[in-house]
Design an enzyme around this catalytic site. Structure first.
Site, PDB file in Angstrom:
ATOM      1  N   SER A   1       1.552 -11.047  -1.446  1.00  0.00           N
ATOM      2  CA  SER A   1       2.129  -9.927  -0.705  1.00  0.00           C
ATOM      3  C   SER A   1       1.015  -9.035  -0.169  1.00  0.00           C
ATOM      4  O   SER A   1      -0.061  -8.931  -0.771  1.00  0.00           O
ATOM      5  CB  SER A   1       3.022  -9.083  -1.620  1.00  0.00           C
TER       6      SER A   1
ATOM      7  N   TYR B   1       4.369  -3.983  -9.096  1.00  0.00           N
ATOM      8  CA  TYR B   1       4.634  -5.150  -8.243  1.00  0.00           C
ATOM      9  C   TYR B   1       3.346  -5.572  -7.523  1.00  0.00           C
ATOM     10  O   TYR B   1       2.991  -6.759  -7.507  1.00  0.00           O
ATOM     11  CB  TYR B   1       5.730  -4.805  -7.216  1.00  0.00           C
TER      12      TYR B   1
END
Ligand code: NAD
Length: 259
Positions: free
Chosen positions: A145, A157
């Site tokens: 990501s 995250y």
């Protein structure tokens, strides 16, 4: 037919990037094991692939469980005869999107790492074991990501995705002598996959329009990223056209991290 003759596993294939990739991989000639925690959505993706003229088999898996990942790879070999590509695409957001670091509980931290990093670790490990046993190399693709490249998109995250990026590079170097390539794509925000709902923001489609527009405004190319954008990059990286590319992190982000 960039993936003709390739046998591929795609995890998280029941939704978003995984489903779009399953459809594109099959369109390019791959046989696909559509793997997901949600057995029904994995089966739905396999049915969509078959309806479009491709070959797919559904498989239920929790990628945070090593024995299940090992069994998933064995199932692909049983169905297709060998494994050429493992696309470790599963990733979950923080359960309350937008949570600050101090709002994360120890249980949030453990779950995020168990799925996002544990799943990729088990996948890389057992794919490499399978590729070495078969001989002839293989390909692993991971979904990282933008949140693992810059300080955006969630603290814990983002840390899990940073770990995915590091695993990608280290396994690429270690497995290269065996002809195994390992790369990652690093998407920017994709408001229209199931990811926001998984983060507790299940919004109707029309409420996603302004979110998508605000994301698009942060990208030099001026449009938000879609699951299909990721699927295109995934097809290329898993194909023989990328035969001399390994250990790379490819932002699929409209130029966001280049700014
Ligand atoms: N959507 C975004 O904004 C965004 C941005 C950057 C990166 N990503 C990454 O892209 C990847 C795909 O996300 P998406 O947007 O398509 O999300 P999605 O929620 O639409 O799809 C994720 C799929 O993974 C499955 N899954 C969840 N936990 C699982 C587990 N333990 N085992 C097996 N399957 C499991 C879900 O059932 C779902 O089908 C993820 O790695 C995510 O972190 C997403």
């Amino acid at each position: 037919m960039l993936l003709e003759g390739k046998n591929a596993i795609i995890t998280g294939a029941g939704s978003g990037v995984g489903r779009a990739s399953a459809l594109r991989f099959a369109e390019e000639g791959a046989k696909v094991l559509s793997a997901d925690l949600n057995a029904d959505s994995a089966a739905e993706t396999a049915a969509l692939v078959e309806a479009a003229g491709g070959t797919a088999v559904a498989h239920a898996v929790d990628v945070s469980q090593e024995d299940q990942v090992e069994a998933m790879i064995a199932a692909a070999v049983e169905h297709f005869g060998s494994l050429d590509v493992l696309y470790n695409n599963v990733g979950i957001p923080t359960p309350r999107l937008g949570a600050q670091l101090e709002d994360h509980t120890a249980a949030d931290f453990e779950r995020l790492f168990a799925v996002n990093v544990g799943g990729v670790f088990f996948g890389c490990k057992h794919a490499v074991v399978q590729f070495k046993a078969q001989g002839g190399g293989g390909v692993v693709l991971n979904t990282g990501s933008v949140a693992g490249l810059v300080g955006w998109g969630g603290t814990v995250y983002g840390a899990t995705k940073g770990a995915v990026h590091q695993l990608t590079k280290a396994v690429a170097v270690e497995a290269a002598p065996h002809g195994v390539r390992v790369n990652a794509i690093c998407p920017a925000a994709m408001p229209r996959t199931g990811f926001m709902a998984a983060g507790g923001m299940d919004l109707p489609a029309d409420q996603l329009d302004p979110i998508e527009a605000s994301v698009a405004a942060t990208h030099p190319l001026g449009r938000a990223i879609t699951a299909e954008d990721c699927a295109e990059a995934a097809v290329f990286l898993c194909s023989d056209r990328a035969m001399n590319l390994t250990g790379i992190l490819v932002p699929v982000d409209g130029g966001y991290v280049a700014k």
